[in-house]
Design an enzyme around this catalytic site. Structure first.
Site, mmCIF file in Angstrom:
data_model
loop_
_atom_site.group_PDB
_atom_site.id
_atom_site.type_symbol
_atom_site.label_atom_id
_atom_site.label_comp_id
_atom_site.label_asym_id
_atom_site.label_seq_id
_atom_site.Cartn_x
_atom_site.Cartn_y
_atom_site.Cartn_z
ATOM 1 N N ASN A 97 0.797 -1.221 0.000
ATOM 2 C CA ASN A 97 0.000 0.000 0.000
ATOM 3 C C ASN A 97 0.834 1.277 0.000
ATOM 4 O OD1 ASN A 97 -2.664 -0.947 -0.243
ATOM 5 N ND2 ASN A 97 -2.420 -1.892 1.760
ATOM 6 N N GLY A 122 -8.580 3.174 2.298
ATOM 7 C CA GLY A 122 -7.851 1.907 2.129
ATOM 8 C C GLY A 122 -6.892 1.669 3.278
ATOM 9 N N ASN A 123 -6.859 0.460 3.779
ATOM 10 C CA ASN A 123 -6.046 0.125 4.958
ATOM 11 C C ASN A 123 -4.599 -0.228 4.633
ATOM 12 O OD1 ASN A 123 -7.835 0.390 7.153
ATOM 13 N ND2 ASN A 123 -8.966 -1.399 6.415
ATOM 14 N N ASP A 151 -15.430 3.346 12.984
ATOM 15 C CA ASP A 151 -15.235 2.939 14.381
ATOM 16 C C ASP A 151 -16.098 3.795 15.311
ATOM 17 O OD1 ASP A 151 -12.855 1.257 13.553
ATOM 18 O OD2 ASP A 151 -12.180 3.251 12.982
ATOM 19 N N ARG A 154 -19.537 2.613 15.078
ATOM 20 C CA ARG A 154 -19.639 1.329 15.781
ATOM 21 C C ARG A 154 -19.756 1.560 17.290
ATOM 22 N NH1 ARG A 154 -14.810 -1.360 12.089
ATOM 23 N NH2 ARG A 154 -16.184 -2.368 10.569
ATOM 24 N N HIS A 179 -6.799 3.279 13.052
ATOM 25 C CA HIS A 179 -7.920 2.421 12.631
ATOM 26 C C HIS A 179 -7.389 0.986 12.594
ATOM 27 C CE1 HIS A 179 -11.382 0.846 10.603
ATOM 28 N NE2 HIS A 179 -10.684 0.502 9.560
HETATM 29 C C1 LMR Z 1 -13.228 -2.354 8.834
HETATM 30 O O1 LMR Z 1 -12.886 -1.798 9.874
HETATM 31 O O2 LMR Z 1 -14.273 -2.993 8.741
HETATM 32 C C2 LMR Z 1 -12.361 -2.230 7.632
HETATM 33 O O3 LMR Z 1 -11.252 -1.453 7.933
HETATM 34 C C3 LMR Z 1 -11.984 -3.532 7.072
HETATM 35 C C4 LMR Z 1 -10.941 -4.209 7.934
HETATM 36 O O4 LMR Z 1 -9.881 -4.555 7.417
HETATM 37 O O5 LMR Z 1 -11.184 -4.385 9.122
#
Ligand code: LMR
Length: 325
Positions: A97, A122-123, A151, A154, A179
């Site tokens: 990445n 993108g992670n 997050d 969530r 994250h």
């Molecule tokens: C998430 O938090 O759902 C996304 O970042 C996907 C992952 O890799 O966890």
């Protein structure tokens, strides 16, 4: 604006094109950038967007060329990256990445407006965002942010479900840091409207050990749990979070409310090291964010904020070695 048509982008396009993010009177041109083998798929997405007959959508430009993809952008949503699968941590994707986000940063530098707002999804999102911003030195660092709103949402939802109220009755949760599974979902300053009565999240939930235990790990591990269940990473909820994040950049946060986003750390009052993309509580006005200062941080929170910062320092230093390679 620019997207890539992975599952998240596919869920996102309709909301953007119908005006949920940039306003109901803002005409939209969507530029969809992807790698060459995906162009036939992009054509299908373009057809579907046309078939939605959305009045705000003026043009859709599919491309595999950065000089087209990044030209004169007002907003860039960088969704594409090497996706993670079950059992893989987000930072394991770093090497591949770094190369992707260096290229995208350089293209932003060359072709986008200097006022462009860049959201990296993108992670590993924080470090990818840092690499993109470092590769676009003439665009202000404040214009870059990465997604921790998923997050944040969530955390809000977990507390709301626990108390038995709708999610909009919970505000001012905070996601600190990365994250990743080291992130710190913090409800020490969160307020719950508990059936008409405003109170702290700790009072409303009335279960400190849950708030300091399972609540935190549930939010930290939620991405992995979704991958385990769906065999695919979150798409619908990620797209919703992207919309929330960008809409708040465009139109500001409601009075007295903050949101979480990963932003460039420089001289903050929370002792977070400089030169990281770290998630803070922010309030936004006139497309400009400001970190919410002066929140009391207890020892429990301090340890968790430092832990996630240490991971980001480590990711950054590793990424920078790849960048130099
Ligand atoms: C998430 O938090 O759902 C996304 O970042 C996907 C992952 O890799 O966890």
């Amino acid at each position: 604006m620019l997207l890539t048509p992975v599952a998240i982008a596919y869920s996102l396009l309709y909301s953007i094109a119908k005006g949920d993010v940039f306003g109901k009177d803002q005409p939209i041109i969507l530029v969809l950038l992807d790698i060459t083998p995906m162009l036939p798929v992009l054509d299908g997405v373009v057809m579907e967007l046309q078939d939605c007959a959305l009045p705000l959508l003026r043009e859709v430009i599919p491309t595999d060329k950065v000089e087209v993809g990044f030209k004169d952008l007002d907003a860039a949503i960088l969704v594409g990256s090497m996706p993670r699968k079950e059992g893989v941590e987000r930072k394991d994707l770093l090497k591949a990445n770094v190369a992707i986000f260096k290229t995208q940063g350089e293209a932003l530098e060359k072709y986008a407006k200097k006022t462009v707002k860049v959201l990296v999804v993108g992670n590993p999102a924080n470090t990818n965002c840092l690499i993109a911003s470092k590769s676009a030195p003439s665009i202000p660092k404040e214009n870059f942010s990465c997604l921790t709103r998923l997050d944040h949402n969530r955390a809000r939802s977990q507390v709301a479900m626990r108390v038995g109220v709708p999610s909009d009755c919970v505000k001012n949760v905070i996601i600190w840091g990365n994250h990743s599974s080291t992130q710190y979902p913090d409800v020490h300053h969160a307020i719950v409207n508990n059936h008409g009565k405003e109170m702290s999240a700790f009072d409303a939930v009335n279960d400190e050990s849950w708030l300091k235990g399972d609540f935190i790990t549930t939010v930290q591990q939620r991405g992995a749990a979704v991958i385990k269940a769906r065999k695919l990473s979150s798409a619908m909820s990620a797209a919703k979070a992207i919309c929330d994040h960008m809409r708040d950049i465009w139109f500001g946060t409601p009075d007295g409310e903050w949101v979480s986003m990963g932003i460039y750390s420089t001289g903050n009052s929370y002792g977070v090291p400089n030169d990281l993309m770290y998630s803070f509580p922010v309030m936004i006005k006139n497309k400009t964010w400001k970190v919410v200062d002066g929140l009391a941080i207890n020892d429990f929170s301090r340890g968790k904020m430092d832990g996630t910062a240490a991971e980001l320092v480590d990711e950054r230093d590793t990424a920078l070695t790849f960048l130099g390679a």
